[in-house]
Design a protein around this motif. Sequence first.
Motif, mmCIF file in Angstrom:
data_model
loop_
_atom_site.group_PDB
_atom_site.id
_atom_site.type_symbol
_atom_site.label_atom_id
_atom_site.label_comp_id
_atom_site.label_asym_id
_atom_site.label_seq_id
_atom_site.Cartn_x
_atom_site.Cartn_y
_atom_site.Cartn_z
ATOM 1 N N ILE A 138 9.509 -3.588 51.188
ATOM 2 C CA ILE A 138 8.123 -3.125 51.323
ATOM 3 C C ILE A 138 8.044 -2.062 52.413
ATOM 4 C CG2 ILE A 138 5.804 -3.805 52.077
ATOM 5 C CD1 ILE A 138 6.335 -6.511 50.710
ATOM 6 N N ARG A 139 8.715 -2.304 53.524
ATOM 7 C CA ARG A 139 8.709 -1.340 54.624
ATOM 8 C C ARG A 139 9.307 -0.003 54.171
ATOM 9 N NH1 ARG A 139 11.759 -3.838 58.051
ATOM 10 N NH2 ARG A 139 10.111 -5.250 58.681
ATOM 11 N N LEU B 155 9.423 1.212 51.108
ATOM 12 C CA LEU B 155 8.482 1.877 50.202
ATOM 13 C C LEU B 155 7.325 2.500 50.977
ATOM 14 C CD1 LEU B 155 8.302 -0.641 47.230
ATOM 15 C CD2 LEU B 155 9.357 1.623 47.245
ATOM 16 N N GLN B 156 6.853 1.823 51.993
ATOM 17 C CA GLN B 156 5.764 2.367 52.799
ATOM 18 C C GLN B 156 6.206 3.619 53.534
ATOM 19 O OE1 GLN B 156 4.788 -1.064 55.129
ATOM 20 N NE2 GLN B 156 3.021 -1.559 53.857
ATOM 21 N N GLU B 157 7.438 3.618 54.017
ATOM 22 C CA GLU B 157 7.944 4.800 54.716
ATOM 23 C C GLU B 157 8.080 5.987 53.773
ATOM 24 O OE1 GLU B 157 11.561 3.453 56.486
ATOM 25 O OE2 GLU B 157 10.524 2.334 58.069
ATOM 26 N N GLN B 158 8.312 5.726 52.510
ATOM 27 C CA GLN B 158 8.427 6.797 51.520
ATOM 28 C C GLN B 158 7.072 7.132 50.910
ATOM 29 O OE1 GLN B 158 11.218 5.348 48.655
ATOM 30 N NE2 GLN B 158 12.909 5.318 50.102
ATOM 31 N N ASP B 159 6.011 6.528 51.419
ATOM 32 C CA ASP B 159 4.650 6.726 50.921
ATOM 33 C C ASP B 159 4.508 6.375 49.451
ATOM 34 O OD1 ASP B 159 3.596 7.501 53.347
ATOM 35 O OD2 ASP B 159 4.070 9.608 53.012
ATOM 36 N N MET B 160 5.330 5.449 48.989
ATOM 37 C CA MET B 160 5.240 5.022 47.602
ATOM 38 C C MET B 160 4.377 3.778 47.453
ATOM 39 S SD MET B 160 9.125 5.619 46.330
ATOM 40 C CE MET B 160 8.768 5.205 44.631
ATOM 41 N N CYS B 161 4.154 3.095 48.545
ATOM 42 C CA CYS B 161 3.389 1.854 48.516
ATOM 43 C C CYS B 161 2.351 1.934 49.633
ATOM 44 C CB CYS B 161 4.314 0.658 48.725
ATOM 45 S SG CYS B 161 3.489 -0.926 48.677
ATOM 46 N N PRO B 162 1.134 2.394 49.331
ATOM 47 C CA PRO B 162 0.144 2.619 50.385
ATOM 48 C C PRO B 162 -0.398 1.344 51.017
ATOM 49 C CG PRO B 162 -0.833 2.961 48.234
ATOM 50 C CD PRO B 162 0.638 2.719 48.014
ATOM 51 N N THR B 163 -0.248 0.199 50.369
ATOM 52 C CA THR B 163 -0.753 -1.051 50.935
ATOM 53 C C THR B 163 0.401 -1.967 51.236
ATOM 54 O OG1 THR B 163 -0.988 -2.033 48.764
ATOM 55 C CG2 THR B 163 -2.913 -0.869 49.639
ATOM 56 N N ASN B 164 0.083 -3.084 51.853
ATOM 57 C CA ASN B 164 1.113 -4.026 52.268
ATOM 58 C C ASN B 164 1.257 -5.168 51.266
ATOM 59 O OD1 ASN B 164 3.088 -5.027 53.892
ATOM 60 N ND2 ASN B 164 1.702 -6.135 55.237
ATOM 61 N N HIS B 165 1.015 -4.896 49.982
ATOM 62 C CA HIS B 165 1.178 -5.949 48.990
ATOM 63 C C HIS B 165 1.579 -5.356 47.657
ATOM 64 C CE1 HIS B 165 -2.849 -4.546 47.952
ATOM 65 N NE2 HIS B 165 -2.685 -5.128 46.791
ATOM 66 N N TYR B 166 2.099 -6.223 46.814
ATOM 67 C CA TYR B 166 2.413 -5.823 45.460
ATOM 68 C C TYR B 166 1.108 -5.759 44.687
ATOM 69 C CZ TYR B 166 7.239 -6.926 46.511
ATOM 70 O OH TYR B 166 8.476 -6.960 47.050
ATOM 71 N N PRO B 167 1.006 -4.887 43.717
ATOM 72 C CA PRO B 167 -0.236 -4.850 42.945
ATOM 73 C C PRO B 167 -0.400 -6.119 42.125
ATOM 74 C CG PRO B 167 1.397 -3.360 42.010
ATOM 75 C CD PRO B 167 1.962 -3.891 43.285
ATOM 76 N N SER B 168 -1.638 -6.591 42.059
ATOM 77 C CA SER B 168 -1.896 -7.739 41.197
ATOM 78 C C SER B 168 -1.758 -7.275 39.755
ATOM 79 C CB SER B 168 -3.304 -8.281 41.447
ATOM 80 O OG SER B 168 -4.259 -7.334 41.027
ATOM 81 N N SER B 169 -1.751 -8.208 38.839
ATOM 82 C CA SER B 169 -1.560 -7.828 37.445
ATOM 83 C C SER B 169 -2.695 -6.915 36.973
ATOM 84 C CB SER B 169 -1.466 -9.064 36.562
ATOM 85 O OG SER B 169 -2.622 -9.862 36.708
ATOM 86 N N GLY B 170 -3.927 -7.154 37.447
ATOM 87 C CA GLY B 170 -5.048 -6.290 37.067
ATOM 88 C C GLY B 170 -4.878 -4.883 37.625
ATOM 89 N N GLU B 171 -4.447 -4.785 38.882
ATOM 90 C CA GLU B 171 -4.209 -3.465 39.465
ATOM 91 C C GLU B 171 -3.082 -2.751 38.735
ATOM 92 O OE1 GLU B 171 -3.396 -4.723 43.433
ATOM 93 O OE2 GLU B 171 -5.376 -4.107 44.142
ATOM 94 N N GLN B 172 -2.039 -3.502 38.346
ATOM 95 C CA GLN B 172 -0.916 -2.893 37.652
ATOM 96 C C GLN B 172 -1.354 -2.371 36.289
ATOM 97 O OE1 GLN B 172 2.189 -2.436 39.015
ATOM 98 N NE2 GLN B 172 2.483 -1.125 37.256
ATOM 99 N N ARG B 173 -2.195 -3.123 35.566
ATOM 100 C CA ARG B 173 -2.678 -2.650 34.259
ATOM 101 C C ARG B 173 -3.499 -1.387 34.419
ATOM 102 N NH1 ARG B 173 -3.217 -8.244 33.112
ATOM 103 N NH2 ARG B 173 -5.312 -8.208 33.934
ATOM 104 N N ARG B 174 -4.369 -1.335 35.445
ATOM 105 C CA ARG B 174 -5.172 -0.125 35.667
ATOM 106 C C ARG B 174 -4.261 1.051 35.991
ATOM 107 N NH1 ARG B 174 -8.442 -3.766 38.363
ATOM 108 N NH2 ARG B 174 -7.655 -3.129 40.382
ATOM 109 N N PHE B 175 -3.216 0.811 36.795
ATOM 110 C CA PHE B 175 -2.289 1.878 37.138
ATOM 111 C C PHE B 175 -1.561 2.357 35.889
ATOM 112 C CE2 PHE B 175 1.962 3.333 38.253
ATOM 113 C CZ PHE B 175 1.662 4.343 39.150
ATOM 114 N N ASP B 176 -1.056 1.422 35.091
ATOM 115 C CA ASP B 176 -0.313 1.783 33.889
ATOM 116 C C ASP B 176 -1.181 2.559 32.908
ATOM 117 O OD1 ASP B 176 1.928 0.550 34.878
ATOM 118 O OD2 ASP B 176 1.645 -1.302 33.716
#
Length: 128
Positions: free
Chosen positions: A97-98, A100-121
């Motif tokens: 996680i750290r 990914l955050q350093e690479q600015d690929m993960c703006p938050t400190n958690h994995y996306p929930s399934s609903g967030e992942q569906r919206r992203f997809d």
Amino acid sequence: MSALRQLRLIAFLEGLSFLGLLFVAMPVKYLLGQPLAVRVAGSVHGLLFLLFVSSLFRAAAEHGWPARRSLAAFGASLVPFGNFVLDRMLKREEDGIRELQEQDMCPTNHYPSSGEQRRFDSSHRSRP
């Protein structure tokens, strides 16, 4: 303190207290006839176990862990030295996680929930 960091710390302390209860307090009780050692070590271990379960729920909720993963983490706390194996796995996850955050690929400190992942997809599909 992040949920994973808190879980790692409490799991480590709970694991130490479990080992102390098994390998120090129990022999003192049965070999030296001093039941107070188990009462004290058992109370400390019980408190740390409750804190472990609480922090496990927090980490699982924040990171969207499936029930199977949460149950595996809980199971690790029931086996001597299991929390130390769990700590190694949680450290790898925390490092990932750290990174990914350093690479600015993960703006938050958690994995996306399934609903967030569906919206992203659905919002990133290529449209003809």
